[in-house]
Design a protein around this motif. Structure first.
Motif, PDB file in Angstrom:
ATOM      1  N   ASN A 243       5.755   9.295 -18.376  1.00  0.00           N
ATOM      2  CA  ASN A 243       6.876   9.735 -17.545  1.00  0.00           C
ATOM      3  C   ASN A 243       6.488   9.858 -16.083  1.00  0.00           C
ATOM      4  N   ASN A 244       5.227   9.615 -15.783  1.00  0.00           N
ATOM      5  CA  ASN A 244       4.688   9.620 -14.422  1.00  0.00           C
ATOM      6  C   ASN A 244       4.768  10.929 -13.663  1.00  0.00           C
ATOM      7  N   PRO A 245       4.679  12.091 -14.320  1.00  0.00           N
ATOM      8  CA  PRO A 245       4.524  13.297 -13.503  1.00  0.00           C
ATOM      9  C   PRO A 245       3.159  13.256 -12.826  1.00  0.00           C
ATOM     10  N   SER A 246       3.063  13.873 -11.682  1.00  0.00           N
ATOM     11  CA  SER A 246       1.788  13.880 -10.959  1.00  0.00           C
ATOM     12  C   SER A 246       1.452  15.317 -10.577  1.00  0.00           C
ATOM     13  N   GLY A 247       0.231  15.497 -10.129  1.00  0.00           N
ATOM     14  CA  GLY A 247      -0.233  16.830  -9.737  1.00  0.00           C
ATOM     15  C   GLY A 247      -0.961  17.513 -10.872  1.00  0.00           C
ATOM     16  N   LYS A 248      -1.068  18.809 -10.781  1.00  0.00           N
ATOM     17  CA  LYS A 248      -1.785  19.590 -11.790  1.00  0.00           C
ATOM     18  C   LYS A 248      -0.846  19.999 -12.924  1.00  0.00           C
ATOM     19  N   ILE A 249      -1.431  20.282 -14.074  1.00  0.00           N
ATOM     20  CA  ILE A 249      -0.647  20.809 -15.200  1.00  0.00           C
ATOM     21  C   ILE A 249      -0.192  22.209 -14.821  1.00  0.00           C
ATOM     22  N   PRO A 250       1.109  22.494 -14.879  1.00  0.00           N
ATOM     23  CA  PRO A 250       1.586  23.837 -14.530  1.00  0.00           C
ATOM     24  C   PRO A 250       0.999  24.898 -15.471  1.00  0.00           C
ATOM     25  N   LEU A 251       0.482  25.974 -14.915  1.00  0.00           N
ATOM     26  CA  LEU A 251      -0.118  27.028 -15.729  1.00  0.00           C
ATOM     27  C   LEU A 251       0.894  27.676 -16.660  1.00  0.00           C
ATOM     28  N   GLY A 252       2.168  27.637 -16.322  1.00  0.00           N
ATOM     29  CA  GLY A 252       3.209  28.192 -17.181  1.00  0.00           C
ATOM     30  C   GLY A 252       3.255  27.529 -18.543  1.00  0.00           C
ATOM     31  N   LEU A 253       2.799  26.286 -18.631  1.00  0.00           N
ATOM     32  CA  LEU A 253       2.775  25.578 -19.912  1.00  0.00           C
ATOM     33  C   LEU A 253       1.943  26.335 -20.937  1.00  0.00           C
ATOM     34  N   PHE A 254       0.896  26.988 -20.484  1.00  0.00           N
ATOM     35  CA  PHE A 254      -0.022  27.661 -21.396  1.00  0.00           C
ATOM     36  C   PHE A 254       0.480  29.029 -21.842  1.00  0.00           C
ATOM     37  N   LYS A 255       1.681  29.393 -21.400  1.00  0.00           N
ATOM     38  CA  LYS A 255       2.343  30.595 -21.889  1.00  0.00           C
ATOM     39  C   LYS A 255       3.206  30.291 -23.109  1.00  0.00           C
ATOM     40  N   CYS A 256       3.357  29.021 -23.407  1.00  0.00           N
ATOM     41  CA  CYS A 256       4.155  28.583 -24.564  1.00  0.00           C
ATOM     42  C   CYS A 256       3.271  28.674 -25.803  1.00  0.00           C
ATOM     43  N   LYS A 257       3.144  29.864 -26.345  1.00  0.00           N
ATOM     44  CA  LYS A 257       2.185  30.156 -27.416  1.00  0.00           C
ATOM     45  C   LYS A 257       2.477  29.425 -28.725  1.00  0.00           C
ATOM     46  N   GLU A 258       3.676  28.871 -28.886  1.00  0.00           N
ATOM     47  CA  GLU A 258       4.019  28.177 -30.127  1.00  0.00           C
ATOM     48  C   GLU A 258       3.810  26.671 -30.042  1.00  0.00           C
ATOM     49  N   LEU A 259       3.229  26.205 -28.943  1.00  0.00           N
ATOM     50  CA  LEU A 259       2.986  24.763 -28.794  1.00  0.00           C
ATOM     51  C   LEU A 259       2.007  24.272 -29.850  1.00  0.00           C
ATOM     52  N   GLU A 260       2.405  23.234 -30.549  1.00  0.00           N
ATOM     53  CA  GLU A 260       1.565  22.614 -31.564  1.00  0.00           C
ATOM     54  C   GLU A 260       1.101  21.222 -31.146  1.00  0.00           C
ATOM     55  N   ASP A 261       1.944  20.514 -30.400  1.00  0.00           N
ATOM     56  CA  ASP A 261       1.644  19.135 -30.019  1.00  0.00           C
ATOM     57  C   ASP A 261       1.991  18.925 -28.546  1.00  0.00           C
ATOM     58  N   ILE A 262       1.018  18.391 -27.794  1.00  0.00           N
ATOM     59  CA  ILE A 262       1.228  18.089 -26.384  1.00  0.00           C
ATOM     60  C   ILE A 262       0.780  16.655 -26.126  1.00  0.00           C
ATOM     61  N   SER A 263       1.650  15.871 -25.532  1.00  0.00           N
ATOM     62  CA  SER A 263       1.278  14.534 -25.087  1.00  0.00           C
ATOM     63  C   SER A 263       1.612  14.407 -23.611  1.00  0.00           C
ATOM     64  N   LEU A 264       0.577  14.319 -22.812  1.00  0.00           N
ATOM     65  CA  LEU A 264       0.724  14.118 -21.374  1.00  0.00           C
ATOM     66  C   LEU A 264      -0.001  12.844 -20.960  1.00  0.00           C
ATOM     67  N   ALA A 265      -0.200  11.947 -21.889  1.00  0.00           N
ATOM     68  CA  ALA A 265      -0.972  10.725 -21.651  1.00  0.00           C
ATOM     69  C   ALA A 265      -0.221   9.759 -20.733  1.00  0.00           C
ATOM     70  N   ASP A 266      -0.991   8.911 -20.083  1.00  0.00           N
ATOM     71  CA  ASP A 266      -0.457   7.815 -19.274  1.00  0.00           C
ATOM     72  C   ASP A 266       0.433   8.296 -18.133  1.00  0.00           C
ATOM     73  N   ASN A 267      -0.072   9.263 -17.371  1.00  0.00           N
ATOM     74  CA  ASN A 267       0.636   9.783 -16.212  1.00  0.00           C
ATOM     75  C   ASN A 267      -0.297   9.800 -15.012  1.00  0.00           C
ATOM     76  N   ARG A 268       0.013  10.604 -14.025  1.00  0.00           N
ATOM     77  CA  ARG A 268      -0.830  10.735 -12.833  1.00  0.00           C
ATOM     78  C   ARG A 268      -1.227  12.186 -12.621  1.00  0.00           C
ATOM     79  N   LEU A 269      -1.511  12.877 -13.722  1.00  0.00           N
ATOM     80  CA  LEU A 269      -1.935  14.279 -13.630  1.00  0.00           C
ATOM     81  C   LEU A 269      -3.369  14.330 -13.125  1.00  0.00           C
ATOM     82  N   GLU A 270      -3.683  15.364 -12.381  1.00  0.00           N
ATOM     83  CA  GLU A 270      -5.013  15.455 -11.762  1.00  0.00           C
ATOM     84  C   GLU A 270      -5.522  16.882 -11.795  1.00  0.00           C
ATOM     85  N   GLY A 271      -6.714  17.040 -11.283  1.00  0.00           N
ATOM     86  CA  GLY A 271      -7.332  18.366 -11.242  1.00  0.00           C
ATOM     87  C   GLY A 271      -8.234  18.579 -12.441  1.00  0.00           C
ATOM     88  N   ILE A 272      -8.489  19.828 -12.726  1.00  0.00           N
ATOM     89  CA  ILE A 272      -9.361  20.229 -13.832  1.00  0.00           C
ATOM     90  C   ILE A 272      -8.498  20.865 -14.909  1.00  0.00           C
TER      91      ILE A 272
END
Length: 91
Positions: A16-45
C-alpha cells in the motif's frame, strides 16, 4: 491513528506504499494476531513496543527500508511466547 482500534486482530497493509516509521499506537492494539506491512517504504528501527503484542502469530516486514540488525529486532520476541509464530525479517 490506532488508538481507537484496541480490538483490531488483523492488519494487512502490504503493497500500500505507506512510508515513514511504524506508528507507536499500533502496538497498543493488544489483540493483534497478524500484521503484514511488507512491500512498502517503512523505515527506522523496529520499536521495542512490539513486545506488547503478546498474541502475535505472524509479522511480515520484508521489503521495506528498516535499519538496524535483525538480531536486535528478534530479541524483542524473546520476551514473548511464540509457539506458532511466522516472522519475516528481511531488510
Amino acid at each position: 491513528m490506532f488508538d481507537h482500534l484496541s480490538r483490531l486482530q488483523v492488519l494487512c497493509l502490504g503493497k500500500n506504499n505507506p512510508s515513514g516509521k511504524i506508528p507507536l499506537g499500533l502496538f497498543k492494539c493488544k489483540e493483534l494476531e497478524d500484521i503484514s506491512l511488507a512491500d512498502n517504504r517503512l523505515e527506522g528501527i523496529l520499536p521495542k513496543e512490539i513486545g506488547n503484542l503478546t498474541i502475535l502469530r505472524s509479522l511480515y516486514l520484508d521489503n521495506n527500508l528498516f535499519e538496524g540488525k535483525r538480531k536486535a529486532a528478534r530479541c524483542y520476541f524473546n520476551l514473548l511466547s511464540f509457539s506458532d509464530c511466522n516472522i519475516c525479517f528481511v531488510w
